[in-house]
Design a protein around this motif. Structure first.
Motif, mmCIF file in Angstrom:
data_model
loop_
_atom_site.group_PDB
_atom_site.id
_atom_site.type_symbol
_atom_site.label_atom_id
_atom_site.label_comp_id
_atom_site.label_asym_id
_atom_site.label_seq_id
_atom_site.Cartn_x
_atom_site.Cartn_y
_atom_site.Cartn_z
ATOM 1 N N GLN A 12 -2.470 -6.112 -0.172
ATOM 2 C CA GLN A 12 -3.583 -5.520 -0.886
ATOM 3 C C GLN A 12 -4.765 -5.362 0.063
ATOM 4 O O GLN A 12 -5.093 -6.270 0.808
ATOM 5 C CB GLN A 12 -3.981 -6.393 -2.070
ATOM 6 C CG GLN A 12 -4.983 -5.755 -2.976
ATOM 7 C CD GLN A 12 -5.189 -6.572 -4.245
ATOM 8 O OE1 GLN A 12 -4.604 -7.620 -4.422
ATOM 9 N NE2 GLN A 12 -6.028 -6.078 -5.110
ATOM 10 N N GLN A 20 -7.121 6.923 -3.865
ATOM 11 C CA GLN A 20 -5.797 6.311 -3.929
ATOM 12 C C GLN A 20 -5.012 6.596 -2.656
ATOM 13 O O GLN A 20 -4.301 5.725 -2.145
ATOM 14 C CB GLN A 20 -5.023 6.802 -5.157
ATOM 15 C CG GLN A 20 -3.710 6.088 -5.350
ATOM 16 C CD GLN A 20 -3.867 4.581 -5.459
ATOM 17 O OE1 GLN A 20 -4.642 4.084 -6.245
ATOM 18 N NE2 GLN A 20 -3.127 3.841 -4.646
ATOM 19 N N SER A 21 -5.162 7.800 -2.117
ATOM 20 C CA SER A 21 -4.485 8.138 -0.861
ATOM 21 C C SER A 21 -5.002 7.278 0.294
ATOM 22 O O SER A 21 -4.228 6.849 1.149
ATOM 23 C CB SER A 21 -4.682 9.615 -0.524
ATOM 24 O OG SER A 21 -4.023 10.419 -1.456
ATOM 25 N N ILE A 54 -6.253 4.236 0.013
ATOM 26 C CA ILE A 54 -5.714 2.886 -0.211
ATOM 27 C C ILE A 54 -4.267 2.822 0.254
ATOM 28 O O ILE A 54 -3.866 1.879 0.942
ATOM 29 C CB ILE A 54 -5.850 2.488 -1.692
ATOM 30 C CG1 ILE A 54 -7.327 2.287 -2.044
ATOM 31 C CG2 ILE A 54 -5.033 1.238 -1.999
ATOM 32 C CD1 ILE A 54 -7.592 2.176 -3.536
ATOM 33 N N THR A 55 -3.484 3.828 -0.104
ATOM 34 C CA THR A 55 -2.077 3.873 0.319
ATOM 35 C C THR A 55 -1.972 3.915 1.837
ATOM 36 O O THR A 55 -1.183 3.177 2.441
ATOM 37 C CB THR A 55 -1.378 5.096 -0.303
ATOM 38 O OG1 THR A 55 -1.429 4.982 -1.730
ATOM 39 C CG2 THR A 55 0.064 5.205 0.154
ATOM 40 N N PHE A 56 -2.777 4.755 2.470
ATOM 41 C CA PHE A 56 -2.778 4.863 3.930
ATOM 42 C C PHE A 56 -3.111 3.523 4.580
ATOM 43 O O PHE A 56 -2.416 3.064 5.495
ATOM 44 C CB PHE A 56 -3.791 5.932 4.360
ATOM 45 C CG PHE A 56 -4.027 5.978 5.839
ATOM 46 C CD1 PHE A 56 -3.133 6.619 6.669
ATOM 47 C CD2 PHE A 56 -5.144 5.384 6.402
ATOM 48 C CE1 PHE A 56 -3.344 6.666 8.043
ATOM 49 C CE2 PHE A 56 -5.374 5.422 7.767
ATOM 50 C CZ PHE A 56 -4.462 6.066 8.588
ATOM 51 N N THR A 62 -2.946 0.508 3.281
ATOM 52 C CA THR A 62 -1.907 -0.475 2.972
ATOM 53 C C THR A 62 -0.715 -0.308 3.909
ATOM 54 O O THR A 62 -0.183 -1.289 4.438
ATOM 55 C CB THR A 62 -1.456 -0.337 1.503
ATOM 56 O OG1 THR A 62 -2.580 -0.543 0.650
ATOM 57 C CG2 THR A 62 -0.371 -1.333 1.159
ATOM 58 N N GLU A 63 -0.301 0.937 4.122
ATOM 59 C CA GLU A 63 0.815 1.203 5.034
ATOM 60 C C GLU A 63 0.479 0.773 6.456
ATOM 61 O O GLU A 63 1.321 0.187 7.153
ATOM 62 C CB GLU A 63 1.194 2.683 4.994
ATOM 63 C CG GLU A 63 1.848 3.088 3.695
ATOM 64 C CD GLU A 63 2.044 4.591 3.550
ATOM 65 O OE1 GLU A 63 1.568 5.358 4.437
ATOM 66 O OE2 GLU A 63 2.653 5.008 2.557
ATOM 67 N N ARG A 64 -0.746 1.051 6.902
ATOM 68 C CA ARG A 64 -1.155 0.648 8.248
ATOM 69 C C ARG A 64 -1.172 -0.867 8.392
ATOM 70 O O ARG A 64 -0.758 -1.413 9.407
ATOM 71 C CB ARG A 64 -2.530 1.232 8.589
ATOM 72 C CG ARG A 64 -2.555 2.745 8.696
ATOM 73 C CD ARG A 64 -1.615 3.250 9.778
ATOM 74 N NE ARG A 64 -2.034 2.833 11.081
ATOM 75 C CZ ARG A 64 -2.569 3.616 12.003
ATOM 76 N NH1 ARG A 64 -2.710 4.900 11.757
ATOM 77 N NH2 ARG A 64 -2.933 3.137 13.168
#
Length: 82
Positions: free
Chosen positions: A2, A39-40, A42-44, A46-48
């Motif tokens: 998170q 949201q994009s 946050i996703t980016f 999180t992936e990093r």
């Protein structure tokens, strides 16, 4: 994982460009461009963070995998005991 960020931080205007057809399609679906962007992001992030964590722990993963190859898993040992 998170991402920790201040959800109460003030909103800030930004200038950006995007594919006009995508914008039109999102608007047609009553999509909220700001929410989709957030949201994009946050996703980016999180992936990093996950990529960094995997890299930081690569040696541990490799060590554990070598141990499993050499000795097997605990469940393998328990199966022989039953």
């Amino acid at each position: 994982m998170q991402i920790n960020y201040d959800i109460h931080s003030p909103r800030r205007h930004v200038n950006l460009t995007a594919n006009s057809d995508l914008i039109n399609l999102v608007r047609k679906e009553k999509g909220n461009l700001s929410a989709i962007l957030e949201q994009s992001m946050i996703t980016f992030l999180t992936e990093r963070e996950l990529m960094r964590w995997k890299e930081e722990n690569r040696a541990s993963f490799e060590s554990y995998n070598r141990m499993i190859e050499e000795r097997g898993t605990l469940s393998d040992d328990l199966g022989h005991m039953l």
